[in-house]
Design a protein around this motif. Structure first.
Motif, mmCIF file in Angstrom:
data_model
loop_
_atom_site.group_PDB
_atom_site.id
_atom_site.type_symbol
_atom_site.label_atom_id
_atom_site.label_comp_id
_atom_site.label_asym_id
_atom_site.label_seq_id
_atom_site.Cartn_x
_atom_site.Cartn_y
_atom_site.Cartn_z
ATOM 1 N N GLY A 30 5.373 26.222 20.590
ATOM 2 C CA GLY A 30 5.215 27.653 21.244
ATOM 3 C C GLY A 30 4.698 27.383 22.784
ATOM 4 N N THR A 31 4.476 26.197 23.412
ATOM 5 C CA THR A 31 3.885 26.222 24.668
ATOM 6 C C THR A 31 4.993 25.261 25.741
ATOM 7 O OG1 THR A 31 1.747 26.078 23.881
ATOM 8 C CG2 THR A 31 2.096 25.038 25.910
ATOM 9 N N VAL A 32 5.011 25.891 26.789
ATOM 10 C CA VAL A 32 5.656 25.009 27.961
ATOM 11 C C VAL A 32 4.972 23.851 28.250
ATOM 12 C CG1 VAL A 32 7.027 25.197 29.806
ATOM 13 C CG2 VAL A 32 7.226 27.129 28.356
ATOM 14 N N GLU A 33 5.757 22.673 28.276
ATOM 15 C CA GLU A 33 5.320 21.603 28.681
ATOM 16 C C GLU A 33 5.963 20.855 29.809
ATOM 17 O OE1 GLU A 33 2.070 20.680 27.910
ATOM 18 O OE2 GLU A 33 1.655 21.290 26.045
ATOM 19 N N LEU A 34 5.352 20.283 30.831
ATOM 20 C CA LEU A 34 6.205 19.581 31.692
ATOM 21 C C LEU A 34 6.585 18.351 31.025
ATOM 22 C CD1 LEU A 34 4.148 19.955 35.144
ATOM 23 C CD2 LEU A 34 6.042 21.230 34.125
ATOM 24 N N ILE A 35 8.149 17.881 31.378
ATOM 25 C CA ILE A 35 8.477 16.543 31.067
ATOM 26 C C ILE A 35 9.197 15.657 32.178
ATOM 27 C CG2 ILE A 35 8.800 17.463 28.577
ATOM 28 C CD1 ILE A 35 11.859 17.531 29.074
ATOM 29 N N TRP A 36 9.241 16.443 33.170
ATOM 30 C CA TRP A 36 9.960 15.757 34.353
ATOM 31 C C TRP A 36 9.627 16.546 35.800
ATOM 32 C CZ3 TRP A 36 13.072 11.528 34.228
ATOM 33 C CH2 TRP A 36 13.507 11.319 35.413
ATOM 34 N N PRO A 37 9.429 15.526 36.692
ATOM 35 C CA PRO A 37 9.457 14.067 36.962
ATOM 36 C C PRO A 37 8.126 13.758 35.878
ATOM 37 C CG PRO A 37 9.483 15.083 39.146
ATOM 38 C CD PRO A 37 9.153 16.160 38.185
ATOM 39 N N ARG A 38 8.373 12.375 35.540
ATOM 40 C CA ARG A 38 7.507 11.914 34.389
ATOM 41 C C ARG A 38 6.280 11.500 35.008
ATOM 42 N NH1 ARG A 38 12.250 8.915 32.623
ATOM 43 N NH2 ARG A 38 12.764 9.481 30.643
ATOM 44 N N ALA A 39 6.049 11.521 36.552
ATOM 45 C CA ALA A 39 4.820 11.431 37.097
ATOM 46 C C ALA A 39 3.949 12.542 36.829
ATOM 47 C CB ALA A 39 4.949 10.879 38.487
ATOM 48 N N TYR A 40 4.539 13.630 36.512
ATOM 49 C CA TYR A 40 3.739 15.058 36.437
ATOM 50 C C TYR A 40 3.838 15.426 34.997
ATOM 51 C CZ TYR A 40 4.330 15.204 41.409
ATOM 52 O OH TYR A 40 4.064 15.093 42.841
ATOM 53 N N ALA A 41 4.283 14.643 34.044
ATOM 54 C CA ALA A 41 4.484 15.075 32.669
ATOM 55 C C ALA A 41 3.244 15.562 31.940
ATOM 56 C CB ALA A 41 5.231 14.055 31.506
ATOM 57 N N THR A 42 3.040 16.457 31.246
ATOM 58 C CA THR A 42 1.945 17.036 30.589
ATOM 59 C C THR A 42 2.159 16.729 29.169
ATOM 60 O OG1 THR A 42 2.708 19.427 30.097
ATOM 61 C CG2 THR A 42 1.296 18.846 32.066
ATOM 62 N N SER A 43 3.219 16.359 28.520
ATOM 63 C CA SER A 43 3.759 15.757 27.303
ATOM 64 C C SER A 43 4.862 14.879 27.096
ATOM 65 C CB SER A 43 3.830 17.049 26.454
ATOM 66 O OG SER A 43 4.241 16.814 25.151
ATOM 67 N N GLU A 44 4.891 14.146 26.191
ATOM 68 C CA GLU A 44 6.077 13.322 26.091
ATOM 69 C C GLU A 44 7.471 14.392 25.692
ATOM 70 O OE1 GLU A 44 6.798 10.076 26.196
ATOM 71 O OE2 GLU A 44 4.704 9.815 26.867
ATOM 72 N N GLU A 45 8.628 13.946 26.106
ATOM 73 C CA GLU A 45 9.640 14.983 25.917
ATOM 74 C C GLU A 45 10.124 14.756 24.197
ATOM 75 O OE1 GLU A 45 13.077 13.721 27.787
ATOM 76 O OE2 GLU A 45 12.572 11.549 27.824
ATOM 77 N N ILE A 46 10.612 15.929 23.718
ATOM 78 C CA ILE A 46 11.180 15.809 22.529
ATOM 79 C C ILE A 46 12.847 15.692 22.702
ATOM 80 C CG2 ILE A 46 11.611 17.043 20.443
ATOM 81 C CD1 ILE A 46 9.111 18.464 20.676
#
Length: 419
Positions: free
Chosen positions: A396-412
């Motif tokens: 239910g939350t938007v997380e950053l996955i790309w670019p990886r240097a800025y990721a806030t969570s691992e991608e699913i």
């Protein structure tokens, strides 16, 4: 005792008096002209900043968000007594003049003319949307007034060779670069499908994405356009499903994308990677789709968890004032104000030419990251450090996955089944 002066002595005395009078007059005249020729500090009581926004009409919610960010910045500056402008030798409070253009470019053009010629604004803030900004930037160019477009991302705005038109966010081509680079990082995303509505920015992004897909040697197995606002996409989605894509890219308005996602769920189209733009980070998307949004990826130009100076404070103050987290158009607008503030303080003046030159020399950090204007691939003046992100809805939350240097969570990955 009587003193008798000779005629010769009297003449000498008179001459001395005349000389003294002439000297005094000369000195007085010199002092007078020195005083009147000395540069005087001009007087001014306020800085007048103006814009029009789509406060009514289809884009009123986003435009109101943009206005809220403008107001937050003005309030913060005025709480400190205003902006210090060396030209006037003091801090000047800001007065914001805002008109409603209802999202109509023709109306906006008239209003920006009024702001310049009647309201005598010192600074122009941009309206909402690329289409309206495209039109009003011509007015700013005519009057040699710098203008920054916080929500104007279309590349064609900045390829006209204008000298006074500046961007306030990432370009559409940069949006496309982000999703293409993500696809390029996945060797199993070979077959790509794109559906694009006739929404102006969506069509432009589709063009850049198609070009990017070709550049990374992936197969574009499906591409179809449809009128924005279409009420039934069943036939289009079924046709796309028959091509069995690895990645699906939906480009359109928020309403277009919601309908497209729902139709894909109904027809059980569940690719490894499902990406949408624009409106992906709008609160309405999650509110409308609910659990259906889980795993969806999309275009992000701003995120509250990005590691930029001042961002945390901005988010807290915006939430405190307006009761919600700031969406992207708020960050774009606030960063634009930060840029203007830096330019005015650097120029030490409110002269439009001085502000324009200061804008071109800036290299600063904003709540959206590093900002420096330049020319890239024929577009001017854009941020040469622009970065667009790919987000993903997780729990239910938007997380950053790309670019990886800025990721806030691992991608699913791959995308989970529809809920």
């Amino acid at each position: 005792m009587t003193i008798l002066l000779s005629k010769k002595a009297i003449t000498r005395t008179q001459a001395i008096i005349v000389i003294v009078i002439i000297l005094i007059a000369a000195i007085a005249t010199g002092v007078y002209f020195a005083l009147i020729s000395r540069p005087q500090t001009p007087t001014k009581n306020e800085i007048v900043i103006g814009c029009s926004l789509s406060l009514s009409g289809a884009n009123s919610a986003q435009a109101t968000n943009q206005l809220n960010a403008y107001k937050l910045w003005v309030d913060q500056v005025n709480e400190k007594g205003g902006l210090f402008v060396r030209e006037y030798g003091t801090r000047l409070p800001i007065r914001l003049v805002v008109y409603d253009d209802a999202g109509d470019a023709t109306t906006a053009v008239k209003l920006y003319g009024k702001l310049i010629t009647e309201d005598k604004v010192d600074v122009l803030l941009g309206p909402y949307s690329s289409a309206v900004f495209f039109a009003v930037s011509t007015v700013a160019e005519k009057y040699h007034m710098p203008i920054i477009g916080p929500t104007a991302a279309s590349n064609d705005i900045y390829t006209r060779g204008y000298n006074y038109t500046f961007i306030g966010q990432q370009t559409v081509s940069n949006w496309a670069d982000a999703v293409v680079s993500y696809i390029n990082s996945k060797s199993d995303l070979q077959k790509i499908a794109i559906a694009a509505s006739s929404f102006r920015v969506a069509m432009m992004m589709a063009s850049f994405v198609k070009e990017g897909i070709e550049g990374i040697d992936r197969e574009l197995i499906f591409y179809e356009e449809y009128p924005t606002g279409t009420q039934d996409l069943t036939a289009l989605v079924q046709k796309m499903k028959d091509n069995n894509p690895d990645a699906v890219i939906s480009l359109g308005t928020l309403a277009d994308n919601v309908l497209f996602v729902r139709t894909c769920k109904e027809l059980n189209v569940n690719p490894k990677f499902f990406y949408i733009a624009v409106g992906y980070d709008a609160p309405q998307l999650l509110d409308t789709l609910g659990e259906t949004a889980e795993g969806l990826c999309g275009m992000i130009t701003f995120h509250v968890k990005l590691p930029y100076p001042g961002l945390e404070e901005f988010v807290e103050k915006y939430k405190s004032k307006y009761g919600l987290l700031p969406p992207s158009e708020c960050a774009d607008a606030y960063a634009t104000c930060q840029i203007y503030q830096a330019a005015i303080e650097s120029a030490n003046s409110l002269n439009p030419e001085s502000i324009k030159e200061a804008l071109l020399q800036l290299d600063i950090m904003t709540i959206k990251g590093r900002f420096k204007y330049g020319e890239v691939n024929g577009a001017r003046w854009i941020n040469i450090y622009q970065v667009t992100y790919v987000g993903q809805v997780q729990n239910g939350t938007v997380e950053l996955i790309w670019p990886r240097a800025y990721a806030t969570s691992e991608e699913i990955y791959p995308k989970p089944p529809w809920r």
